[in-house]
Design a protein around this motif. Sequence first.
Motif, mmCIF file in Angstrom:
data_model
loop_
_atom_site.group_PDB
_atom_site.id
_atom_site.type_symbol
_atom_site.label_atom_id
_atom_site.label_comp_id
_atom_site.label_asym_id
_atom_site.label_seq_id
_atom_site.Cartn_x
_atom_site.Cartn_y
_atom_site.Cartn_z
ATOM 1 N N PRO A 289 0.811 -1.232 0.000
ATOM 2 C CA PRO A 289 0.000 0.000 0.000
ATOM 3 C C PRO A 289 0.841 1.278 0.000
ATOM 4 O O PRO A 289 0.433 2.290 -0.551
ATOM 5 C CB PRO A 289 -0.810 -0.103 1.288
ATOM 6 C CG PRO A 289 -0.859 -1.560 1.579
ATOM 7 C CD PRO A 289 0.422 -2.140 1.072
ATOM 8 N N GLU A 290 2.045 1.210 0.626
ATOM 9 C CA GLU A 290 2.853 2.439 0.693
ATOM 10 C C GLU A 290 3.613 2.693 -0.607
ATOM 11 O O GLU A 290 4.261 3.718 -0.762
ATOM 12 C CB GLU A 290 3.824 2.387 1.877
ATOM 13 C CG GLU A 290 4.919 1.344 1.790
ATOM 14 C CD GLU A 290 4.485 -0.023 2.319
ATOM 15 O OE1 GLU A 290 3.255 -0.274 2.346
ATOM 16 O OE2 GLU A 290 5.363 -0.819 2.681
ATOM 17 N N ASP A 316 -0.691 7.628 9.377
ATOM 18 C CA ASP A 316 -1.036 7.358 7.977
ATOM 19 C C ASP A 316 -2.530 7.492 7.756
ATOM 20 O O ASP A 316 -3.306 7.497 8.704
ATOM 21 C CB ASP A 316 -0.661 5.916 7.596
ATOM 22 C CG ASP A 316 0.796 5.641 7.795
ATOM 23 O OD1 ASP A 316 1.619 6.364 7.219
ATOM 24 O OD2 ASP A 316 1.120 4.688 8.541
ATOM 25 N N THR A 317 -2.887 7.573 6.473
ATOM 26 C CA THR A 317 -4.285 7.417 6.101
ATOM 27 C C THR A 317 -4.372 6.291 5.071
ATOM 28 O O THR A 317 -3.525 6.195 4.178
ATOM 29 C CB THR A 317 -4.837 8.709 5.490
ATOM 30 O OG1 THR A 317 -4.675 9.756 6.444
ATOM 31 C CG2 THR A 317 -6.310 8.574 5.154
ATOM 32 N N HIS A 318 -5.349 5.413 5.229
ATOM 33 C CA HIS A 318 -5.567 4.326 4.269
ATOM 34 C C HIS A 318 -6.755 4.685 3.378
ATOM 35 O O HIS A 318 -7.834 4.976 3.887
ATOM 36 C CB HIS A 318 -5.852 3.001 4.983
ATOM 37 C CG HIS A 318 -4.626 2.346 5.490
ATOM 38 N ND1 HIS A 318 -4.611 1.062 5.970
ATOM 39 C CD2 HIS A 318 -3.349 2.792 5.609
ATOM 40 C CE1 HIS A 318 -3.391 0.737 6.360
ATOM 41 N NE2 HIS A 318 -2.607 1.790 6.148
ATOM 42 N N ARG A 332 -1.691 3.595 0.954
ATOM 43 C CA ARG A 332 -1.347 4.191 2.239
ATOM 44 C C ARG A 332 -0.609 5.495 1.968
ATOM 45 O O ARG A 332 0.308 5.530 1.162
ATOM 46 C CB ARG A 332 -0.454 3.263 3.054
ATOM 47 C CG ARG A 332 0.060 3.937 4.331
ATOM 48 C CD ARG A 332 1.059 3.099 5.057
ATOM 49 N NE ARG A 332 0.445 1.861 5.534
ATOM 50 C CZ ARG A 332 1.142 0.837 6.035
ATOM 51 N NH1 ARG A 332 2.441 0.911 6.118
ATOM 52 N NH2 ARG A 332 0.533 -0.244 6.436
ATOM 53 N N GLN A 334 1.308 8.689 3.983
ATOM 54 C CA GLN A 334 1.758 9.243 5.254
ATOM 55 C C GLN A 334 1.154 10.622 5.427
ATOM 56 O O GLN A 334 1.075 11.393 4.469
ATOM 57 C CB GLN A 334 3.277 9.325 5.265
ATOM 58 C CG GLN A 334 3.806 9.284 6.674
ATOM 59 C CD GLN A 334 5.316 9.318 6.725
ATOM 60 O OE1 GLN A 334 5.974 9.614 5.738
ATOM 61 N NE2 GLN A 334 5.849 9.021 7.892
#
Lengths: 365, 269
Positions: A289-290, A316-318, A332, A334
């Motif tokens: 995801p990152e 983080d925000t998903h 993801r 930051q």
Amino acid sequence: MMAAAYESGAISLEGVMKRFGDFQAVDNVTLDIKLNEFFTLLGPSGCGKTTLLRMIAGFEMPSGGRILLDGKEISDLLPNQRPVNTVFQNYALFPHMSVAGNIGFGLKMLGRPKGEIRAAVAEMLRLVQLEGRGDSAVTQLSGGQQQRVALARALAPRPKVLLLDEPLSALDLKLRKSMQIELKRLQAETGITFVFVTHDQEEALSMSDRIAVMSHGKVRQVGSPADIYHRPADRFVADFIGETNFIEADAVSIAGGVARVRLPSGVEIPATFPAGVTPSGKVTVVIRPEHAQMVAQAGDGALRGIVGDIIYLGTDTHFHVRLDDGSPFIVRRQNATNGPSEFSPGESVGIRISDNVAQIVMNQP
Amino acid sequence: MARTFSVRRQSGFATVAMLCFFLLYLPIAALVVYAFNAGTSIAIWEGFSLRWFVSAWNNQQVVEASWRSLRIAAIAAVLATACATLAALATTHTAPYRGLTAKYAFINMPLLVPEIVTAVALLVFFSRVKLWTGYSGLGYLILAHSAFCVPFAYLPIRARLESMDASLGRAAADLYATPLQIFRHVTLPLLWPGVFAGLMLAFIISLDDVVITEFVKSSGQDTLPTYMLGQLRRAITPEMNAISTVFLLLSLSLVTVFFCLSRNRKKES
């Protein structure tokens, strides 16, 4: 600093098996654990990691295969005949002995002179930062202190290999973090080979020199934390370690050890693949995801989709995105700045994928 | 709020409970009181006196029977506790297997078999042995008492062993202890309160036994309980009360000692 040098040992497992009735707990495991290494057996509960550790300690006899310490077979030795000590999950401290009595127990059983035991206990108390607590009853100590006593007790006889069976699982998060650093320091300071069992992937990634990921009694992959995380060998490893997006794609070509895969959107990206396989046809690609970013112009990304749930996690925000073909994808990001997200649910977005992050994984048999 | 049903709140519960205690302890209290009677009756109070205690102390038969009882109980308790400890070690911390339940049943059988059956069986068996060997000493009584005390000693020892962490033995083995060292340095020290409880229980049970002793003893081998039984067939004097009172005191002090010891242990941990 050290009164005497620690001696480290290497463990070799050759086709080790363990059956309990009809249940194959450990299935043909071959592993080399090197000298001075912090080696972790990682897997979900019931994967056979603890059974494997217990066989190295001598509490279980293998149903097949050999266990070697520094090239000498130890499979048939009793636990008290192996220069290997264990830190137990529940610590298993002797409740009727003082802290010093516990730490000195191994040396006492080995028949060492009293003076030597006293000196070793004092050194161990210093090593685990419990100076002056030698006379305390172990039952009066906090969980973290008991943990240190268990460590000191296992290290005092200077084993060649230290086995740790989920030793941090009973501690709260803060204490666990500080004990992780502590364990790492102890391992570096003593140079003893550590074999660490855990089901916590974060713990494994942060502490280990190498990790063996296990499931259903088999070793799925052995490698450094970065290897395991970035180059998972199969779908199980990719799924078990961290969060992952799986994308079904087509392998188009291979050149120079890197494949090109065509994503469902038609975009082609490079992807690495595990050694010993030649990807062709339908393959599964892993993207963390990152390693993906969202862009407002849907056409700018390698993938396109519609934003669903947005989950704020502090650091983080998903973003849960539904791709055009209906499959889910998590991005993801930051939270580098404060303020509301520029994306909102229902919005059409593009997803850009960083260079050289995709990995083709095998679907396990 | 609807109150849930509770036995404790039923009317008359306290009364019934008090009555039960009364019926249990009133006769014992009466027995103790009349031990201090100055007269020769066990029912008519004629003033306070210690004469029956003195009389019992000077009664050669009472002293001999008491001494015999204590010797039998001491030896039988030690033998029974040793057997029970071994049995408990063999039947705990093992994976369940076929026949384990049968073993429990065999060990605890003497608790369930009517005592009279055991007594008759021992009588028949020992009379044969006496014929073969010619030996007719206290050994038979000691053996018989040891046998029926085993389950009493076994229960507290096994309970203690079950509550012990099985990984302690593994930890000791991991730290280079041989099986014998594990037993000496880890198992036995932790098991000790259970062993002590078993020893006390076996001692009291042996001290108290009438039925089996009555059947197994040879002539001139009266224990205190069988002597008292014999006396009751003749004249009943407060001397019996006095002996019983001493007996009661002995049992109570044993229980108290054990209670204090086990409470200290708990404080430590």
